[in-house]
Design an enzyme around this catalytic site. Structure first.
Site, PDB file in Angstrom:
ATOM      1  N   CYS A 194       6.867  -7.390   6.898  1.00 21.61           N
ATOM      2  CA  CYS A 194       8.012  -6.820   7.613  1.00 21.61           C
ATOM      3  C   CYS A 194       8.554  -7.850   8.593  1.00 21.61           C
ATOM      4  O   CYS A 194       7.786  -8.556   9.246  1.00 21.61           O
ATOM      5  CB  CYS A 194       7.580  -5.560   8.364  1.00 21.61           C
ATOM      6  SG  CYS A 194       8.921  -4.742   9.260  1.00 21.61           S
ATOM      7  N   CYS A 211       7.354  -5.497  15.556  1.00 20.65           N
ATOM      8  CA  CYS A 211       6.875  -4.525  16.554  1.00 20.65           C
ATOM      9  C   CYS A 211       5.444  -4.888  16.979  1.00 20.65           C
ATOM     10  O   CYS A 211       4.594  -5.221  16.154  1.00 20.65           O
ATOM     11  CB  CYS A 211       6.914  -3.106  15.990  1.00 20.65           C
ATOM     12  SG  CYS A 211       8.583  -2.552  15.565  1.00 20.65           S
ATOM     13  N   GLU A 243       0.804  -1.215   0.000  1.00 19.50           N
ATOM     14  CA  GLU A 243       0.000   0.000   0.000  1.00 19.50           C
ATOM     15  C   GLU A 243       0.839   1.267   0.000  1.00 19.50           C
ATOM     16  O   GLU A 243       1.969   1.288   0.456  1.00 19.50           O
ATOM     17  CB  GLU A 243      -0.991  -0.019   1.163  1.00 19.50           C
ATOM     18  CG  GLU A 243      -0.361  -0.247   2.514  1.00 19.50           C
ATOM     19  CD  GLU A 243      -1.405  -0.630   3.568  1.00 19.50           C
ATOM     20  OE1 GLU A 243      -1.925  -1.755   3.512  1.00 19.50           O
ATOM     21  OE2 GLU A 243      -1.662   0.193   4.453  1.00 19.50           O
ATOM     22  N   CYS A 277      -0.255   2.170   8.465  1.00 18.37           N
ATOM     23  CA  CYS A 277       0.535   1.085   9.011  1.00 18.37           C
ATOM     24  C   CYS A 277       0.100  -0.301   8.564  1.00 18.37           C
ATOM     25  O   CYS A 277      -0.052  -1.208   9.383  1.00 18.37           O
ATOM     26  CB  CYS A 277       0.522   1.165  10.533  1.00 18.37           C
ATOM     27  SG  CYS A 277       0.722   2.840  11.158  1.00 18.37           S
ATOM     28  N   CYS A 281       2.193  -2.989  15.429  1.00 22.37           N
ATOM     29  CA  CYS A 281       2.166  -2.706  13.995  1.00 22.37           C
ATOM     30  C   CYS A 281       1.506  -3.817  13.186  1.00 22.37           C
ATOM     31  O   CYS A 281       1.836  -4.996  13.339  1.00 22.37           O
ATOM     32  CB  CYS A 281       3.589  -2.476  13.503  1.00 22.37           C
ATOM     33  SG  CYS A 281       3.678  -2.073  11.753  1.00 22.37           S
ATOM     34  N   CYS A 319       3.530   8.245   1.147  1.00 22.41           N
ATOM     35  CA  CYS A 319       4.131   7.334   2.123  1.00 22.41           C
ATOM     36  C   CYS A 319       4.203   5.981   1.432  1.00 22.41           C
ATOM     37  O   CYS A 319       3.177   5.397   1.081  1.00 22.41           O
ATOM     38  CB  CYS A 319       3.245   7.281   3.365  1.00 22.41           C
ATOM     39  SG  CYS A 319       3.788   6.063   4.562  1.00 22.41           S
TER      40      CYS A 319
HETATM   41  N1  SAH Z   1       9.983   0.073   9.677  1.00 28.40           N
HETATM   42  C1  SAH Z   1      10.116   1.503   9.720  1.00 28.40           C
HETATM   43  C2  SAH Z   1       9.147   2.270   8.862  1.00 28.40           C
HETATM   44  C3  SAH Z   1       7.707   1.826   8.783  1.00 28.40           C
HETATM   45  S1  SAH Z   1       6.597   2.190  10.076  1.00 28.40           S
HETATM   46  C4  SAH Z   1      10.055   1.975  11.160  1.00 28.40           C
HETATM   47  O1  SAH Z   1       9.831   1.178  12.037  1.00 28.40           O
HETATM   48  O2  SAH Z   1      10.276   3.152  11.386  1.00 28.40           O
HETATM   49  C5  SAH Z   1       6.352   3.924  10.151  1.00 28.40           C
HETATM   50  C6  SAH Z   1       6.036   4.398  11.566  1.00 28.40           C
HETATM   51  O3  SAH Z   1       4.728   3.988  11.989  1.00 28.40           O
HETATM   52  C7  SAH Z   1       6.999   3.844  12.596  1.00 28.40           C
HETATM   53  O4  SAH Z   1       7.361   4.850  13.491  1.00 28.40           O
HETATM   54  C8  SAH Z   1       6.148   2.792  13.276  1.00 28.40           C
HETATM   55  O5  SAH Z   1       6.647   2.473  14.549  1.00 28.40           O
HETATM   56  C9  SAH Z   1       4.809   3.469  13.291  1.00 28.40           C
HETATM   57  N2  SAH Z   1       3.675   2.588  13.568  1.00 28.40           N
HETATM   58  C10 SAH Z   1       3.504   1.303  13.239  1.00 28.40           C
HETATM   59  N3  SAH Z   1       2.314   0.836  13.674  1.00 28.40           N
HETATM   60  C11 SAH Z   1       1.711   1.872  14.288  1.00 28.40           C
HETATM   61  C12 SAH Z   1       0.461   2.035  14.944  1.00 28.40           C
HETATM   62  N4  SAH Z   1      -0.395   1.036  15.058  1.00 28.40           N
HETATM   63  N5  SAH Z   1       0.177   3.258  15.440  1.00 28.40           N
HETATM   64  C13 SAH Z   1       1.040   4.284  15.325  1.00 28.40           C
HETATM   65  N6  SAH Z   1       2.229   4.193  14.728  1.00 28.40           N
HETATM   66  C14 SAH Z   1       2.575   3.000  14.219  1.00 28.40           C
END
Ligand code: SAH
Length: 343
Positions: free
Chosen positions: A111, A115, A91, A332, A118, A104
């Site tokens: 991935c 995390c 996406e 996300c 996410c 974006c």
């Molecule tokens: N892998 C990279 C980039 C992709 S995520 C990274 O971790 O930075 C982009 C941002 O969205 C990151 O800061 C990630 O931690 C955040 N993110 C992921 N899931 C989220 C959620 N459910 N709510 C808010 N931020 C989120």
């Protein structure tokens, strides 16, 4: 096996054309066709039929297909779900800010980083995107929407520093004068904290903005929500950030998703301040987006405001990210996640 021509740099293309006995300027013509979104060699009408045929035997052109397109009626955010040529989906989100249209983009299908908050990581890593596939996200979003893209953030699905070589090549392509020509200062790359790659990136001396997903100032909390912290902890990550700044002169932007009762206390704010002291940093608070599969909840508005005030009072610039596309799963990895679940 045909070669992926859109992932090639202009000099590689020139070398390939040289080997075919074609003049250099032909490579330039093909390059600009590709970077304007040509879908086939047949479209390249200023080349001879024979050359078009020869190219078609040697190379393929990636073209993504729109599976879903959702527009938020309130803020104009557009979310695309693309099907890549092997059937995988990623996406891209187009956000309309006063300073320009920002895309974006995703860097991987799924991935590997795991995390806890996410949606992108739930099924693990499927594969990395090619440079052309990342370029296509920008290019075809611009073509389909009719809106000129001026900024790129690598904050979609995937960990860009886990796909390092392809991401660097993508940056070279999208930045090139004969291509989309998007300046490095208009590009942000976000990482969860792959420390050796941050150092490698620093060596390249690019003028892009590095965003680091910090999300907690202490190892206990951070390791709980971000497995990468067990490999490189907060201190090691912040050291790498300091080296990055020393090398590039570019201020780091820290992302901090506010999770209720996990990382949003006054104590967390105080520790964060202490750890960032003396650093050229900017903190971006992101109200957590709720993900169905996760028990984590967003902090309240009041808690976010108090956290921001505490940082500002301590001398760290801190903004709260405006949420765009709230009506269309625009965050996300949620659109892909939902689509894959239902199909
Ligand atoms: N892998 C990279 C980039 C992709 S995520 C990274 O971790 O930075 C982009 C941002 O969205 C990151 O800061 C990630 O931690 C955040 N993110 C992921 N899931 C989220 C959620 N459910 N709510 C808010 N931020 C989120």
């Amino acid at each position: 096996m045909k070669q992926d021509i859109k992932s090639m740099t202009i000099s590689e293309l020139q070398a390939a054309f040289d080997a075919l006995g074609e003049p250099k300027f032909r490579a330039g013509q093909v390059y600009s066709w590709l970077h304007r979104g040509a879908r086939s060699f047949a479209d390249m009408t200023n080349l001879s039929k024979a050359l078009r045929q020869r190219l078609d035997e040697l190379f393929f052109i990636t073209v993504p297909e729109v599976v879903r397109k959702q527009t938020d009626p309130e803020d104009g955010t557009i979310k695309y779900l693309w099907r890549l040529m092997d059937g995988n989906c990623v996406e891209t989100v187009l956000m309309r800010y006063h300073h320009g249209n920002t895309v974006c983009i995703s860097s991987e299908v799924g991935c590997p980083m795991g995390c806890a908050f996410c949606a992108s990581t739930i099924g693990g890593l499927v594969r990395r995107l090619s440079p052309a596939e990342m370029l296509d996200e920008v290019l075809f979003t611009q073509l389909d929407s009719g809106l000129e893209i001026s900024n790129i953030v690598l904050m979609g699905i995937g960990e860009p520093l886990d796909n390092f070589d392809n991401v660097l090549r993508f940056l070279e392509l999208v930045n090139s004068e004969n291509g989309m020509n998007i300046g490095m200062r208009h590009i942000s790359l976000s990482t969860c904290g792959v420390v050796p790659r941050i150092d490698e990136l620093a060596e390249k001396g690019l003028q892009l903005t590095l965003s680091v997903s910090l999300h907690a100032p202490d190892d206990e909390t951070r390791s709980r929500i971000m497995p990468v912290n067990r490999r490189w902890n907060v201190e090691e990550l912040l050291d790498a950030c300091r080296r990055y700044f020393a090398k590039t002169g570019r201020r780091i932007s820290f992302e901090y998703a506010m999770i209720r009762g996990v990382n949003d206390t006054p104590e967390a704010a105080a520790l964060l301040l202490k750890r960032l002291r003396g650093m050229q940093a900017h903190v971006n608070l992101i109200p957590l987006n709720h993900v169905d599969e996760s028990p984590l909840e967003p902090s309240t508005k009041e808690t976010v405001a108090a956290f921001q005030q505490a940082l500002e009072r301590g001398g760290v610039t801190c903004t709260v990210r405006r949420t765009l596309g709230g009506n269309i799963d625009a965050s996300c990895g949620q659109l892909r996640r939902r689509y894959e679940k239902n199909n």
